[in-house]
Enzyme design. Sequence first.
Site, PDB file in Angstrom:
ATOM      1  N   ILE A 313     -29.189 -30.342  17.545  1.00 20.28           N
ATOM      2  CA  ILE A 313     -29.906 -30.752  16.687  1.00 20.28           C
ATOM      3  C   ILE A 313     -31.752 -30.747  16.676  1.00 20.28           C
ATOM      4  O   ILE A 313     -31.953 -31.284  17.222  1.00 20.28           O
ATOM      5  CB  ILE A 313     -29.396 -31.763  15.075  1.00 20.28           C
ATOM      6  CG1 ILE A 313     -28.300 -32.174  14.484  1.00 20.28           C
ATOM      7  CG2 ILE A 313     -29.895 -32.578  14.289  1.00 20.28           C
ATOM      8  CD1 ILE A 313     -27.262 -33.289  14.216  1.00 20.28           C
ATOM      9  N   GLU A 314     -32.370 -30.047  16.146  1.00 21.58           N
ATOM     10  CA  GLU A 314     -33.668 -29.984  15.938  1.00 21.58           C
ATOM     11  C   GLU A 314     -34.021 -30.309  14.638  1.00 21.58           C
ATOM     12  O   GLU A 314     -34.244 -29.226  13.720  1.00 21.58           O
ATOM     13  CB  GLU A 314     -34.185 -28.838  16.321  1.00 21.58           C
ATOM     14  CG  GLU A 314     -34.559 -28.854  17.760  1.00 21.58           C
ATOM     15  CD  GLU A 314     -34.838 -29.436  18.157  1.00 21.58           C
ATOM     16  OE1 GLU A 314     -36.071 -30.226  18.134  1.00 21.58           O
ATOM     17  OE2 GLU A 314     -34.709 -28.802  19.597  1.00 21.58           O
ATOM     18  N   ASN A 315     -34.777 -31.277  13.524  1.00 25.41           N
ATOM     19  CA  ASN A 315     -34.957 -31.930  12.728  1.00 25.41           C
ATOM     20  C   ASN A 315     -36.430 -31.769  12.391  1.00 25.41           C
ATOM     21  O   ASN A 315     -37.018 -31.672  13.247  1.00 25.41           O
ATOM     22  CB  ASN A 315     -34.507 -33.099  12.337  1.00 25.41           C
ATOM     23  CG  ASN A 315     -33.705 -33.624  12.203  1.00 25.41           C
ATOM     24  OD1 ASN A 315     -32.508 -32.855  11.785  1.00 25.41           O
ATOM     25  ND2 ASN A 315     -32.938 -34.996  12.926  1.00 25.41           N
TER      26      ASN A 315
END
Length: 599
Positions: A313-315
């Site tokens: 995940i890369e917010n």
Amino acid sequence: MKFLSSFLSSLLILTFPTLLLAQDIMPPAIPWNGQSTELLVDKSDKWVTPFELSDGLESPTYAETMDWIEKLVANSDYLEIVTIGTSEQGRAINMVIASKDKGFSPEELSTSKKPAIFFQAGIHAGEIDGKDAGMMLLRDISQGNKLALLDDANLLFIPILNVDGHERRSEFGRVNQRGPKEMGWRTNAQNLNLNRDYTKLETAGIQAVAKVINSYDPDLYVDIHVTDGADYQYDITYGFVETGGYSPEISTWLATSFKPEVDQALKNKGHIPGPLLFAANGNDFSQGNVAFSFSPRFSHTYGDIKHVPSILIENHSLKPFEQRVLGTYVFLEQAIKSVSEHFAELQSAVKSDRNQKPSEITVKFAFRETPADSMEFLGIASKKETSEITGREYVVWEGKEITQIVPSLLMDRPVENVKVPKAYWIPAEWSIVIQKMKAHGIEMEILQQEKELKLEFSKVGDFKMNNQPYEGLMRFQSFDLEKLDRTVSLQPGSARISTDQPLAELLVILMEPESIDSFFQWGYFNSILSQTEYMETYIMEPLIAKMLSEDVDLKQRFEAEKTSNAEFAKSPRAIYSWFYKQTPYFDQNWKVIPVGREW
């Protein structure tokens, strides 16, 4: 700690009196009021998190986080906290386990009929969204109305993986990230990046993660980050190895069963999910989005080569902290539901990938010669301005939503393969490599008595090292290799590692020198490059004369070398060295990588 943090921040401001906080000069934020704000509890709630108390602006310290979690665990029969490692500065690396069956041991969870879902936060400690989202989710499971999530799943949650980096926190942690107010540091106390460590296992944090994966055998692994880079509309971007990986059936399951459901859940709550995004030109997306072939030194690709379904995940760093945390909560909740719903199909995919028997393994990928396709990209308008300071152009983001059609550039074209031998042998004296292989969970036999074997080895020819260390190690810029067969005597403690095992792909990636994540390229065998015995000219002169007088073939080869190589003919040192290599006095182990192949 709060006093010390405030003091340090004040000291920085006094030291740099004209310094503005990056929060004050960031690109305009797109207004957001998603439905996921309903997940926030009132500040009067007994189990309100420090994040919620701060109106979504702050994230608690290590001590505050552990104190809150320990109280939550003490108040629930379904939660337990375990220490899985100790950081370089001596802090406990803790993991929370959630199980409605109250089975918390590795044996119970790894054999449970329910899936085990493992998610971690703070591998880059400034990118801490997952910690606060996980605290809220565990609160709602154990004290709220979401206990049913544990009907069909068990959870493993590391709230802070890089605990030392987490405590190197200040208002000046990450210049390009919109909150929290104080952020930790990307690297650990030894300045090592944990998300470059999955193959070499140098850090306490990733050693702990490897133990969790080996002991608990999770069915989904989620690593939660925050991006660097460009502006766009997406707030929760994530990805997995879709092509060019080592677990094709798992990749298909993630693409067809997992991703559509998670994307829809995020959209339903007012978020905009997207793929991992890397601008081809490094600035904006006008030239396309790049899908890199990450090596297994990274979390999600390490999971792929171990046949563990894994998500990165890369917010989006330019979205407000609260928005990112709530989106992460939605992602994790739906991930639990989707894995539970499709667990049988996932198990089948994992079994298929673990039972592969490859005869060749790709160790290097390159970009496709033409773009794979195009994607509709939800971007943010930008313009180029010329700097009055440097004279160069730079990007200015304007805060206006735009839609673009941009090419997808995929790095999944195999360009170098290696054949898979029957087994590898590692001599006992290279025990550090043997121990790292064990830590990866790779099966092996340890030799109990001396054994003579004929094996194939790789020998290094010309090579060049990088000028600077990378992750504390000296790696290669380039090198030549040749194969040779040798009969060697291996001592007790040497390891025979068969490729007939589920982790054959990882084994090959670590052993074959052509792989960029091999122990050779990481520098663990660099001592073989040193020549430790030398010739003396007063010995070599009469010895060479004797050799030439007694060996006609040697004389012909010497003359041929002089004729074809003018530099050699003019160099006494090169001539002495050439003859020295023809003698039995020359070190036969020099430049031979001590990994033997059994065919």
